[in-house]
Enzyme design. Sequence first.
Site, PDB file in Angstrom:
ATOM      1  N   ARG A 180      23.626  47.845  44.693  1.00  0.00           N
ATOM      2  CA  ARG A 180      22.474  48.253  43.888  1.00  0.00           C
ATOM      3  C   ARG A 180      22.294  47.254  42.739  1.00  0.00           C
ATOM      4  O   ARG A 180      21.207  46.767  42.488  1.00  0.00           O
ATOM      5  CB  ARG A 180      22.746  49.651  43.344  1.00  0.00           C
ATOM      6  N   ARG A 241      32.652  56.906  52.438  1.00  0.00           N
ATOM      7  CA  ARG A 241      32.610  58.313  52.843  1.00  0.00           C
ATOM      8  C   ARG A 241      31.933  58.380  54.211  1.00  0.00           C
ATOM      9  O   ARG A 241      31.011  57.614  54.501  1.00  0.00           O
ATOM     10  CB  ARG A 241      31.802  59.147  51.839  1.00  0.00           C
ATOM     11  N   GLU A 270      35.001  65.753  57.855  1.00  0.00           N
ATOM     12  CA  GLU A 270      36.469  65.795  57.774  1.00  0.00           C
ATOM     13  C   GLU A 270      36.966  67.227  57.630  1.00  0.00           C
ATOM     14  O   GLU A 270      36.368  67.971  56.856  1.00  0.00           O
ATOM     15  CB  GLU A 270      36.948  64.994  56.549  1.00  0.00           C
ATOM     16  N   HIS A 288      41.980  59.268  56.620  1.00  0.00           N
ATOM     17  CA  HIS A 288      41.645  59.150  55.189  1.00  0.00           C
ATOM     18  C   HIS A 288      42.864  58.748  54.340  1.00  0.00           C
ATOM     19  O   HIS A 288      43.390  59.548  53.565  1.00  0.00           O
ATOM     20  CB  HIS A 288      41.022  60.450  54.664  1.00  0.00           C
ATOM     21  N   GLY A 290      43.013  55.768  52.390  1.00  0.00           N
ATOM     22  CA  GLY A 290      42.687  54.671  51.460  1.00  0.00           C
ATOM     23  C   GLY A 290      43.658  54.514  50.296  1.00  0.00           C
ATOM     24  O   GLY A 290      44.140  53.419  50.016  1.00  0.00           O
TER      25      GLY A 290
HETATM   26  C1  GLV Z   1      39.351  58.787  48.191  1.00  0.00           C
HETATM   27  O1  GLV Z   1      38.624  58.762  49.130  1.00  0.00           O
HETATM   28  C2  GLV Z   1      38.934  58.843  46.834  1.00  0.00           C
HETATM   29  O2  GLV Z   1      37.733  58.983  46.580  1.00  0.00           O
HETATM   30  O3  GLV Z   1      39.795  58.739  45.952  1.00  0.00           O
END
Ligand code: GLV
Length: 322
Positions: A180, A241, A270, A288, A290
């Site tokens: 953006r 996401r 999810e 998930h 990350g």
């Molecule tokens: C993980 O997906 C976070 O938003 O911390």
Amino acid sequence: MGEKPRVVITRRLPGVSLAKIGEKAEAVLPDRDGPMPRKELLRKVRGASGILSTLADRIDAPLMETAGKTLRVVSNFAVGVNNIDVAEATRRRIRVCNTPDVLTEAAADLGFGLLLAAARRFSEAERFLRAGKFTGWDPWGFLGVPVFGRTLGIVGMGKIGSAIAARARGFEMRVLYHSRTPIPKAREDALRARHVGLDDLLSGSDFIVLCVPLTSETRGMIDRGRLRRMKKEAVLVNIGRGEVVDEGALAEALAVGRIFAGGLDVYEKEPKIHPGLLRAPTAVLLPHLGSATTETRERMGGLATENLLAVLSGDDPPCPVN
Ligand code: GLV
């Protein structure tokens, strides 16, 4: 002396100090392990001053209404806050806080790992080996696509996107990005990254990594039409996401070989996974992960604790969202 304020901690979490919280507040904990069922959360939140939530808890207007006027802070154990109705919280003068920065490098490592795994077919090949099918080196086996020197398209050049661009330098990749707000020129030069429109990024990249938060603008951003713009050998990675991608359209694109592979850490519904993705051999699917390193999760818990306690003490939290 008045009673201590009550705070609901929706799950047992690494790095969240119950001792520290206990000095200032009465901590209300879940009845059992795992995510707190909505019903339990609604019951426990009545009259609470704070909630320490995870991304699996929906903190919406009805929940805030149930909590009542006592609620002052929602401290999310995540950087993403799409599980929280932030506009409603702001209207009710409830502070929302998150845990940025401490998870940047862990998330970027995972994103780059997914890129490599999908390009070189790690998951598919490992399934093959574990099934006892490896009968010897095969000159035709599991041929992937090269990463070194290719073009990487980063959608969402925030902290995590920039950290992925930094990793890409080691692979001598050309970096296109779409954001953006473009990053400052000096930073673009340092990362050797060029700002382009989304459609140009999709058609010009060999690897596309999605690092955008979920907002009304990014929901469904990668739909059938946008998948069609990608190269036939493209690899799509999503660490933002799930709802940013139309999973049905992606499953279809993978099934017909419209793109080469997908690497996903997040999903539309999810923990449900689209059956078409489960069927796609070229999809690398992670649950998930990350921010999933011990160090990162401990730091997230520390920050979530600090955010919560700062607001309860009437101070500015370290990481406010609103
Ligand atoms: C993980 O997906 C976070 O938003 O911390």
